[in-house]
Design a protein around this motif. Structure first.
Motif, PDB file in Angstrom:
ATOM      1  N   VAL A   1      11.570  -5.226   2.624  1.00 30.68           N
ATOM      2  CA  VAL A   1      10.807  -4.257   1.834  1.00 30.68           C
ATOM      3  C   VAL A   1      11.329  -2.865   2.175  1.00 30.68           C
ATOM      4  N   CYS A   2      11.839  -2.172   1.168  1.00 33.74           N
ATOM      5  CA  CYS A   2      12.457  -0.863   1.377  1.00 33.74           C
ATOM      6  C   CYS A   2      11.584   0.228   0.765  1.00 33.74           C
ATOM      7  N   GLY A   3      11.301   1.244   1.547  1.00 31.85           N
ATOM      8  CA  GLY A   3      10.469   2.336   1.084  1.00 31.85           C
ATOM      9  C   GLY A   3      10.927   3.662   1.635  1.00 31.85           C
ATOM     10  N   PHE A   4      10.158   4.697   1.336  1.00 33.42           N
ATOM     11  CA  PHE A   4      10.556   6.058   1.659  1.00 33.42           C
ATOM     12  C   PHE A   4      10.086   6.449   3.050  1.00 33.42           C
ATOM     13  N   PRO A  28       4.978  18.715   2.547  1.00 29.92           N
ATOM     14  CA  PRO A  28       3.707  18.086   2.922  1.00 29.92           C
ATOM     15  C   PRO A  28       3.793  16.568   2.916  1.00 29.92           C
ATOM     16  N   ARG A  29       3.011  15.960   3.790  1.00 28.86           N
ATOM     17  CA  ARG A  29       2.933  14.500   3.831  1.00 28.86           C
ATOM     18  C   ARG A  29       2.423  13.981   2.492  1.00 28.86           C
ATOM     19  N   SER A  30       2.939  12.837   2.090  1.00 27.63           N
ATOM     20  CA  SER A  30       2.572  12.270   0.786  1.00 27.63           C
ATOM     21  C   SER A  30       2.228  10.795   0.940  1.00 27.63           C
ATOM     22  N   SER A  31       1.361  10.318   0.039  1.00 26.33           N
ATOM     23  CA  SER A  31       1.036   8.883  -0.019  1.00 26.33           C
ATOM     24  C   SER A  31       1.909   8.128  -1.013  1.00 26.33           C
ATOM     25  N   MET A  32       2.795   8.821  -1.714  1.00 30.10           N
ATOM     26  CA  MET A  32       3.640   8.139  -2.701  1.00 30.10           C
ATOM     27  C   MET A  32       4.421   7.011  -2.028  1.00 30.10           C
ATOM     28  N   THR A  33       4.480   5.860  -2.717  1.00 40.10           N
ATOM     29  CA  THR A  33       5.045   4.651  -2.107  1.00 40.10           C
ATOM     30  C   THR A  33       5.979   3.924  -3.065  1.00 40.10           C
ATOM     31  N   PRO A  34       7.054   4.553  -3.532  1.00 38.78           N
ATOM     32  CA  PRO A  34       8.013   3.799  -4.353  1.00 38.78           C
ATOM     33  C   PRO A  34       8.658   2.709  -3.501  1.00 38.78           C
ATOM     34  N   THR A  35       8.661   1.485  -4.008  1.00 39.48           N
ATOM     35  CA  THR A  35       9.051   0.339  -3.182  1.00 39.48           C
ATOM     36  C   THR A  35      10.042  -0.557  -3.908  1.00 39.48           C
ATOM     37  N   LEU A  36      11.096  -0.924  -3.199  1.00 39.66           N
ATOM     38  CA  LEU A  36      12.052  -1.919  -3.674  1.00 39.66           C
ATOM     39  C   LEU A  36      12.056  -3.075  -2.690  1.00 39.66           C
ATOM     40  N   VAL A  37      11.986  -4.293  -3.208  1.00 43.40           N
ATOM     41  CA  VAL A  37      12.026  -5.491  -2.377  1.00 43.40           C
ATOM     42  C   VAL A  37      13.312  -6.244  -2.683  1.00 43.40           C
TER      43      VAL A  37
END
Length: 608
Positions: free
Chosen positions: A298-301, A489-498
């Motif tokens: 699972v790849c994320g930011f 700023p810290r972010s909750s954005m969660t673009p995800t590649l599996v």
């Protein structure tokens, strides 16, 4: 003399071929002509949606039918996933202005079939920003929404410059043609959808901005009705200039001057954004975080995004617990799984509140963010979960994943909202997950017409309210995510590649909107698709369940009363509330690409 000439010609031919192989970039000769849809597909109300596909060539899913159509047309013309994302984001700036746009920021994950890359277009604080940016004269935090609707909340936008950077490396169609859909729709007008109308009806402070009030509301002060044909001539002019030139149109000159003027002369609370802040903004490429989970990677930011680390903490803690009887009961998450999920979320959000912030300003625990998701550490955290009772509100404390150079205080929770997600897979073997945001709905409630003097334009972000309003705790210990000049700023954005662990082949692209709930929605969808083996649309249809450490929020009218009562008996403070949703996903199956979109919003999937 013949032989040298032949050799020279051959060398030149080889050099030309070598150059072409090295530069699979823009095909300037590629013809593209945007075809405006005869009618916008019906969308907006909550509805049952079916999975779309399977597709063999490409697929795109976004939060609005016109944006999806623009991406589809770019892909059908041979464009890359990045090309389609640019067209999609420009149309979203127009048709979904409450959620994202060129006045905001984004995170983008890209996979070319072998390598995953991460592009950071997050907003930054102005160079003159101070730690007490959101404190009043008595040193107390401003009321949250008062801070949002102000010049102080506006960060330097980064979406356009980030997309330009990614296009330079992965684009196939010329930059200029990617703006044709948005320019055409802005000139001709588009029908206001249910989502935009509902957001307009739900906001009051947008009317305080004279330009926004005259553009988004009727002469009687009512929100534009569904179906109203809304033209945006200012945005059409701005995007035409960007198409003919580059992202500098937004960061220098007339457009930048208008942005700065609107921020510095805000009638209530002016900000300190300067022309130099806009001119010197740079998009960053960061090292993606790829984490093994089950048979997948699972790849994320990475930070300043908090989504991936928090998602993988939740999933990793769940994996450390004894096997449960069943995740699903009568096609809904059961009480045992919900209890575990909520407790894991409490623990993960406790760590998030202490450690995660812009890595240019904050060192990772032990110098390595991966220590936060190390199995031994997550086993320690999982051991805190009791089967018979909850840790309760405020009962989860941060752990110690590694020695930190500076002791950080825990940041108090603050509201987060807004945002839009895009997932795309093209025919060239590329896939992306991109999440973009203005912050709250309609951002800072400031509409910039770029100095054109025309109606419309684009909204400015309120990203700086994602910083901690208080720079220290009561003992004077600094908070990692406090305001500092040039900080993201810290972010909750969660673009995800599996991807598959062994082959790196794409498995899925997904992400969501919804502030901190993005994290829960993404984690739950990964479990549903890859652990419970649900179809992609079934996974997105599941009810929302969130907690950031305090009360538990369950999507209203989705769970039986017995489930709510059982959670309360375990010590959870349970409340029901409506969920806006915003998940988008594409799953690669044996039959092909299958797309899905959140039934709570007006998004659609298209592909071939």
């Amino acid at each position: 003399m013949v032989i040298p000439i032949v050799r020279l010609c051959a060398a030149m031919l080889l050099l030309t071929l070598f150059t072409l192989l090295l530069v699979p970039t823009v095909r300037a000769e590629t013809a593209f002509q945007y075809q405006r849809p005869d009618a916008t597909p019906p969308a907006g109300a909550e509805s049952e949606k079916a999975p779309v596909g399977p597709f063999q060539r490409f697929a795109v899913t976004t939060a609005h039918p016109l944006a999806t159509d623009a991406g589809y047309q770019i892909l059908a013309a041979g464009g890359s996933a990045i090309d389609a994302a640019i067209a999609v984001q420009m149309v979203l700036t127009l048709v979904e202005p409450q959620s994202s746009g060129i006045g905001g920021g984004s995170f983008l994950m890209h996979h070319d079939g072998e390598e995953v890359r991460a592009y950071d277009g997050r907003e930054t604080a102005p160079s003159s920003a101070k730690e007490g940016l959101f404190l009043d004269q008595e040193g107390e935090p401003l009321a949250f929404m008062k801070a949002v609707a102000s010049g102080r909340s506006v960060g330097v936008p980064g979406t356009l410059r980030m997309l330009e950077t990614a296009h330079g490396e992965h684009g196939r169609l010329p930059w200029a043609v990617l703006f044709e859909p948005a320019i055409t729709l802005a000139d001709d007008g588009f029908p206001v959808g249910a989502g935009l109308h509902a957001s307009l009806a739900d906001t009051e402070t947008l009317r305080d901005d004279a330009q926004a009030s005259g553009f988004f509301f009727t002469e009687q002060g009512e929100p534009l009705p569904e179906g109203h044909r809304l033209k945006n001539p200012a945005l059409a002019v701005i995007l035409q200039r960007v198409a003919e030139q580059d992202s500098s149109v937004l960061h220098t000159g007339e457009v930048a001057e208008d942005i700065v003027g609107r921020v510095q002369h805000h009638p209530a609370i002016p900000g300190s954004l300067r022309l130099e802040d806009l001119a010197t903004y740079t998009a960053k490429e960061r090292e993606p975080l790829c984490s093994d989970w089950q048979d997948y990677r699972v790849c994320g930011f990475p930070p300043p995004a908090s989504g991936h680390l928090t998602v993988m903490q939740i999933l990793g803690i769940l994996a450390q617990l004894p096997p449960s009887k069943a995740g699903l009961e009568d096609e809904l998450p059961g009480v045992e799984w919900l209890h575990r999920f909520l407790e894991a979320s409490r623990l993960a959000f406790a760590d998030r509140g202490r450690y995660i912030a812009d890595p240019a300003f904050v060192e990772a625990p032990g110098g390595d963010w991966s220590l936060m998701i190390a199995p031994d550490y997550l086993a320690e955290r999982a051991a805190l979960i009791e089967a018979t009772h909850s840790l309760g509100s405020g009962g989860a404390s941060p752990g110690n994943p590694g020695v930190v150079a500076t002791a950080w205080a825990v940041q108090p929770m603050q509201p987060e909202a807004g945002t839009s997600h895009i997932s795309i897979v093209d025919e060239h073997g590329n896939a992306l997950a991109m999440t973009s945001s203005l912050g709250q709905a309609f951002g800072a409630r400031i509409l910039s017409n770029g100095g054109t003097g025309m109606p419309g334009g684009f909204l400015l972000n309120n990203a700086l309210t994602d910083f901690s309003f208080t720079p220290t705790d009561d003992q004077g210990t600094p908070i990692a995510n406090r305001v500092e000049p040039g900080k993201r700023p810290r972010s909750s954005m969660t673009p995800t590649l599996v991807v598959e662990r062994d082959s790196d082949a794409l498995v899925a692209s997904l992400g969501s909107r919804g502030g901190a709930a993005i994290i829960h929605d993404t984690a739950r969808s990964l479990v549903a698709m890859l652990d419970w083996s649900l179809g992609v649309q079934q996974a997105l249809d599941l009810p929302h369940v969130t907690t950031t450490g305090g009360a538990v929020f369950l999507e209203a009218d989705r769970f039986p009363p017995a489930t709510l009562q059982a959670l309360r008996e375990l010590g959870h403070e349970v409340e029901e509330r409506d969920a806006a949703g915003g998940l988008q996903a594409i799953r690669r199956t044996e039959e092909g690409l299958v797309g899905a979109t959140d039934p709570r919003r007006e998004g659609v999937v298209r592909g071939e």
